[in-house]
Motif scaffolding. Structure first.
Motif, PDB file in Angstrom:
ATOM      1  N   SER A  63       0.919  -1.141  -0.028  1.00  8.54           N
ATOM      2  CA  SER A  63      -0.106  -0.054  -0.052  1.00  8.54           C
ATOM      3  C   SER A  63       0.939   1.520  -0.032  1.00  8.54           C
ATOM      4  CB  SER A  63      -1.030   0.127   1.208  1.00  8.54           C
ATOM      5  OG  SER A  63      -0.211   0.046   2.378  1.00  8.54           O
ATOM      6  N   GLN A  64       2.312   1.147   0.412  1.00  8.03           N
ATOM      7  CA  GLN A  64       3.001   2.246   0.210  1.00  8.03           C
ATOM      8  C   GLN A  64       4.017   2.114  -0.998  1.00  8.03           C
ATOM      9  OE1 GLN A  64       4.835   2.735   4.123  1.00  8.03           O
ATOM     10  NE2 GLN A  64       2.919   2.312   5.098  1.00  8.03           N
ATOM     11  N   LYS A  73       1.779   3.578  -6.499  1.00 12.02           N
ATOM     12  CA  LYS A  73       0.349   3.538  -5.581  1.00 12.02           C
ATOM     13  C   LYS A  73      -0.607   4.760  -6.381  1.00 12.02           C
ATOM     14  CE  LYS A  73       2.039   6.894  -2.152  1.00 12.02           C
ATOM     15  NZ  LYS A  73       2.475   7.007  -0.807  1.00 12.02           N
ATOM     16  N   ASP A  74      -0.141   5.533  -7.114  1.00  7.77           N
ATOM     17  CA  ASP A  74      -0.883   6.439  -8.212  1.00  7.77           C
ATOM     18  C   ASP A  74      -1.202   5.739  -9.136  1.00  7.77           C
ATOM     19  OD1 ASP A  74      -0.787   8.270  -5.841  1.00  7.77           O
ATOM     20  OD2 ASP A  74       0.951   8.947  -6.544  1.00  7.77           O
ATOM     21  N   HIS A  87      -0.010  -5.357  -6.433  1.00  9.62           N
ATOM     22  CA  HIS A  87      -0.218  -4.670  -5.180  1.00  9.62           C
ATOM     23  C   HIS A  87       1.106  -4.723  -4.385  1.00  9.62           C
ATOM     24  CE1 HIS A  87      -1.575  -3.268  -1.512  1.00  9.62           C
ATOM     25  NE2 HIS A  87      -1.442  -4.522  -0.823  1.00  9.62           N
ATOM     26  N   GLY A 140       2.613  -1.759  -5.474  1.00 10.82           N
ATOM     27  CA  GLY A 140       1.687  -0.406  -5.220  1.00 10.82           C
ATOM     28  C   GLY A 140       0.701  -0.136  -5.905  1.00 10.82           C
ATOM     29  N   GLN A 182      -2.917   0.252  -7.684  1.00 19.76           N
ATOM     30  CA  GLN A 182      -4.297   0.037  -7.289  1.00 19.76           C
ATOM     31  C   GLN A 182      -4.828  -1.042  -8.396  1.00 19.76           C
ATOM     32  OE1 GLN A 182      -6.469   3.802  -6.814  1.00 19.76           O
ATOM     33  NE2 GLN A 182      -4.426   4.696  -7.214  1.00 19.76           N
TER      34      GLN A 182
END
Length: 228
Positions: A90-91, A95-96, A134, A137, A139
């Motif tokens: 998640s970090q 992640k974008d 994932h 990162g 989505q």
């Protein structure tokens, strides 16, 4: 596009730091930092950096991606560029960005069910969607699965494609799959789920995810539908 299916020392231009005890991840990290990765890798990384959405399109082969796509993953999603010890899950670095799998199968949907001979497709997808997408990162959007197109009438295949075309129109607005955030795990204790979260989940019907199931029932369709 031609792309090697195997990651080797040839992916680095110039000398490696430690040829006697070669470590691909560390050597490619240094090469990436010094601009010494092969041109085909840097070109793919350039395109990936610019993209907002990555769709991996492939025929499922032996329950995973074909070797040439695995080679792309091994070589392009390199240490430092796509992930690091501090930037993952998640970090993670991407992640974008969003990513998804779109693939065909050689078996019918019933064979990939929880009581089917191939096993639950949610379990099959966990290493790809959690362990690769994932992990970097991304989505992760719900997969687009074309079940056994070789064994259905042409009219059914046309319907599949029409459904995919319609989905593509609103793809960027879809909800993403759910994964347990990195900060839910205790890094000082081997990245195990924090005790208070484990205790809280124990009162619920299902485990957290396919992989982090805590010995409980795996949540149904959590790797195939968003919002589950």
């Amino acid at each position: 596009m031609k792309f090697k299916a195997t990651a080797t020392a040839e992916d680095i231009t110039g000398d490696v730091k430690n040829g006697e005890h070669f470590c691909y991840a560390e050597e490619t990290k240094l090469a990436w930092e010094e601009g010494k990765l092969c041109a085909d890798i840097t070109e793919e990384q350039r395109k990936l950096t610019q993209a907002d959405l990555i769709i991996f399109q492939f025929p499922m082969y032996w329950f995973t991606v074909p070797a040439i796509m695995k080679g792309w993953i091994d070589r392009v999603l390199s240490l430092g560029y796509a992930y690091s010890q501090d930037k993952r899950y998640s970090q993670g670095i991407f992640k974008d960005k969003k990513a998804m799998l779109s693939f065909t199968t050689g078996s019918h949907e019933t064979m990939f069910s929880a009581n089917g001979i191939n096993g639950d497709m949610n379990v099959t997808l966990w290493p790809l969607q959690n362990g690769i997408l994932h992990y970097c990162g991304f989505q992760v959007l719900a997969p687009q699965i074309f079940w056994a197109p070789s064994y259905i009438p042409s009219e059914a295949r046309i319907t599949m494609l029409e459904g995919w075309r319609m989905r593509l129109q609103g793809l960027m607005g879809e909800k993403v799959l759910s994964f347990t955030p990195l900060d839910c795990f205790d890094g000082e204790k081997g990245y195990k789920l924090k005790p208070e979260l484990h205790e809280k989940q124990a009162t619920k019907e299902f485990g957290l995810t396919v992989g982090v199931h805590l010995g409980m029932v795996i949540p149904p369709n959590s790797q195939m539908k968003a919002g589950v």
